[in-house]
Every structure is written in C-alpha cells, then in structure tokens.
Design a protein around this motif. Structure first.
Motif, PDB file in Angstrom:
ATOM      1  N   MET A   1       0.860  -1.165   0.000  1.00 43.14           N
ATOM      2  CA  MET A   1       0.000   0.000   0.000  1.00 43.14           C
ATOM      3  C   MET A   1       0.910   1.233   0.000  1.00 43.14           C
ATOM      4  O   MET A   1       1.755   1.391   0.863  1.00 43.14           O
ATOM      5  CB  MET A   1      -0.900  -0.029   1.238  1.00 43.14           C
ATOM      6  CG  MET A   1      -1.862   1.107   1.281  1.00 43.14           C
ATOM      7  SD  MET A   1      -2.972   1.153   2.712  1.00 43.14           S
ATOM      8  CE  MET A   1      -3.558  -0.477   2.880  1.00 43.14           C
ATOM      9  N   ASP A   2       0.713   2.083  -0.982  1.00 41.42           N
ATOM     10  CA  ASP A   2       1.564   3.261  -1.052  1.00 41.42           C
ATOM     11  C   ASP A   2       0.929   4.438  -0.305  1.00 41.42           C
ATOM     12  O   ASP A   2      -0.179   4.345   0.221  1.00 41.42           O
ATOM     13  CB  ASP A   2       1.867   3.632  -2.503  1.00 41.42           C
ATOM     14  CG  ASP A   2       0.635   4.000  -3.292  1.00 41.42           C
ATOM     15  OD1 ASP A   2      -0.475   3.674  -2.849  1.00 41.42           O
ATOM     16  OD2 ASP A   2       0.781   4.627  -4.364  1.00 41.42           O
ATOM     17  N   GLN A   3       1.644   5.527  -0.277  1.00 40.44           N
ATOM     18  CA  GLN A   3       1.230   6.691   0.513  1.00 40.44           C
ATOM     19  C   GLN A   3      -0.063   7.315  -0.018  1.00 40.44           C
ATOM     20  O   GLN A   3      -0.931   7.703   0.770  1.00 40.44           O
ATOM     21  CB  GLN A   3       2.341   7.725   0.508  1.00 40.44           C
ATOM     22  CG  GLN A   3       2.057   8.920   1.375  1.00 40.44           C
ATOM     23  CD  GLN A   3       3.212   9.905   1.383  1.00 40.44           C
ATOM     24  OE1 GLN A   3       4.181   9.731   0.667  1.00 40.44           O
ATOM     25  NE2 GLN A   3       3.103  10.913   2.203  1.00 40.44           N
ATOM     26  N   ASN A   4      -0.227   7.389  -1.328  1.00 44.01           N
ATOM     27  CA  ASN A   4      -1.446   7.982  -1.888  1.00 44.01           C
ATOM     28  C   ASN A   4      -2.675   7.160  -1.542  1.00 44.01           C
ATOM     29  O   ASN A   4      -3.745   7.705  -1.267  1.00 44.01           O
ATOM     30  CB  ASN A   4      -1.312   8.121  -3.405  1.00 44.01           C
ATOM     31  CG  ASN A   4      -0.333   9.187  -3.799  1.00 44.01           C
ATOM     32  OD1 ASN A   4      -0.070  10.109  -3.033  1.00 44.01           O
ATOM     33  ND2 ASN A   4       0.216   9.065  -4.992  1.00 44.01           N
ATOM     34  N   MET A   6      -3.052   5.258   1.107  1.00 41.58           N
ATOM     35  CA  MET A   6      -3.323   5.447   2.534  1.00 41.58           C
ATOM     36  C   MET A   6      -4.027   6.778   2.774  1.00 41.58           C
ATOM     37  O   MET A   6      -4.977   6.852   3.561  1.00 41.58           O
ATOM     38  CB  MET A   6      -2.027   5.372   3.340  1.00 41.58           C
ATOM     39  CG  MET A   6      -1.500   3.969   3.443  1.00 41.58           C
ATOM     40  SD  MET A   6       0.076   3.724   4.313  1.00 41.58           S
ATOM     41  CE  MET A   6       0.370   5.139   5.242  1.00 41.58           C
ATOM     42  N   LEU A   7      -3.593   7.827   2.094  1.00 44.18           N
ATOM     43  CA  LEU A   7      -4.252   9.131   2.235  1.00 44.18           C
ATOM     44  C   LEU A   7      -5.690   9.080   1.738  1.00 44.18           C
ATOM     45  O   LEU A   7      -6.589   9.683   2.333  1.00 44.18           O
ATOM     46  CB  LEU A   7      -3.468  10.203   1.478  1.00 44.18           C
ATOM     47  CG  LEU A   7      -2.149  10.626   2.104  1.00 44.18           C
ATOM     48  CD1 LEU A   7      -1.408  11.563   1.174  1.00 44.18           C
ATOM     49  CD2 LEU A   7      -2.379  11.278   3.448  1.00 44.18           C
ATOM     50  N   LEU A   8      -5.924   8.358   0.649  1.00 43.34           N
ATOM     51  CA  LEU A   8      -7.283   8.215   0.128  1.00 43.34           C
ATOM     52  C   LEU A   8      -8.175   7.512   1.146  1.00 43.34           C
ATOM     53  O   LEU A   8      -9.296   7.950   1.397  1.00 43.34           O
ATOM     54  CB  LEU A   8      -7.269   7.440  -1.185  1.00 43.34           C
ATOM     55  CG  LEU A   8      -8.631   7.157  -1.795  1.00 43.34           C
ATOM     56  CD1 LEU A   8      -9.272   8.461  -2.282  1.00 43.34           C
ATOM     57  CD2 LEU A   8      -8.537   6.160  -2.912  1.00 43.34           C
ATOM     58  N   ILE A  10      -7.799   7.406   4.381  1.00 47.03           N
ATOM     59  CA  ILE A  10      -8.016   8.302   5.517  1.00 47.03           C
ATOM     60  C   ILE A  10      -9.074   9.341   5.184  1.00 47.03           C
ATOM     61  O   ILE A  10      -9.972   9.628   5.983  1.00 47.03           O
ATOM     62  CB  ILE A  10      -6.690   8.964   5.940  1.00 47.03           C
ATOM     63  CG1 ILE A  10      -5.776   7.919   6.575  1.00 47.03           C
ATOM     64  CG2 ILE A  10      -6.925  10.116   6.905  1.00 47.03           C
ATOM     65  CD1 ILE A  10      -4.362   8.395   6.812  1.00 47.03           C
ATOM     66  N   MET A  11      -9.020   9.907   3.962  1.00 48.20           N
ATOM     67  CA  MET A  11     -10.012  10.911   3.565  1.00 48.20           C
ATOM     68  C   MET A  11     -11.405  10.302   3.437  1.00 48.20           C
ATOM     69  O   MET A  11     -12.388  10.889   3.888  1.00 48.20           O
ATOM     70  CB  MET A  11      -9.604  11.563   2.236  1.00 48.20           C
ATOM     71  CG  MET A  11      -8.433  12.494   2.368  1.00 48.20           C
ATOM     72  SD  MET A  11      -8.002  13.455   0.904  1.00 48.20           S
ATOM     73  CE  MET A  11      -8.468  12.469  -0.455  1.00 48.20           C
ATOM     74  N   VAL A  12     -11.490   9.118   2.844  1.00 46.52           N
ATOM     75  CA  VAL A  12     -12.793   8.454   2.700  1.00 46.52           C
ATOM     76  C   VAL A  12     -13.359   8.099   4.068  1.00 46.52           C
ATOM     77  O   VAL A  12     -14.555   8.278   4.327  1.00 46.52           O
ATOM     78  CB  VAL A  12     -12.665   7.208   1.800  1.00 46.52           C
ATOM     79  CG1 VAL A  12     -13.901   6.334   1.882  1.00 46.52           C
ATOM     80  CG2 VAL A  12     -12.403   7.623   0.371  1.00 46.52           C
ATOM     81  N   GLY A  13     -12.512   7.624   4.971  1.00 47.09           N
ATOM     82  CA  GLY A  13     -12.963   7.310   6.322  1.00 47.09           C
ATOM     83  C   GLY A  13     -13.446   8.546   7.062  1.00 47.09           C
ATOM     84  O   GLY A  13     -14.470   8.511   7.745  1.00 47.09           O
TER      85      GLY A  13
END
Length: 88
Positions: A1-4, A6-8, A10-13
């Motif tokens: 799992m890359d950084q982008n 993981m950020l996606l 987090i934003m969706v959550g």
C-alpha cells in the motif's frame, strides 16, 4: 500500500464519519441523501441513455461513485463529474 492509497483511505474514512455523524444527529438527513441520490442516479441514467442513443460517448457512467457524489453534493456534484469527464 503506497502513501497515496493510505491518504485516500483516511479521507474516505473521515468523510464517512462526518456523514454518519450527520445521520445520527439528524436522522431525517438519511432521507435527504436517499432522495438526492435517487434523483441524481436517474439524471445520470437519462443522460447516459440519451448519449448512447445518439452515438455520443458519455463521460459519466452510473456507478456507486457517481451516485455517492450526487447524494452528497446534489446537482452541482453531477455537473462537476461531467466537466471532469470532459476535461480528463
């Protein structure tokens, strides 16, 4: 799992938690989301069918992302989807 990715997630959550908080705070908000999502799904379906009938490529298809965008943002969200679909 890359950084982008993981950020996606987090934003969706975070957005999901905000929507759930709104539903718990005002349960009638769920009806608003369902009605707006149904209206926008019907609108995307009609536009897609019209474009398909006339041989035009429709940039937005009916899927969970377009229904979710329409439910949360309403008609302006659908307009943004079509604009982004034409640009990209």
């Amino acid at each position: 799992m890359d950084q982008n990715q993981m950020l996606l997630y987090i934003m969706v959550g975070g957005c999901g938690l905000c929507v759930l908080y709104g539903i718990l705070k005002r349960p009638s908000y769920l009806l608003v989301l369902l009605a707006r999502g149904g209206f926008c799904a019907a609108l995307v379906f009609v536009i897609h069918a019209y474009c398909q009938k006339n041989g035009i490529h429709a940039p937005v298809d009916l899927n969970i992302a377009s229904i979710g965008t329409g439910a949360l943002l309403g008609l302006p969200g659908i307009v943004v989807l079509y604009v982004l679909g034409c640009i990209v």
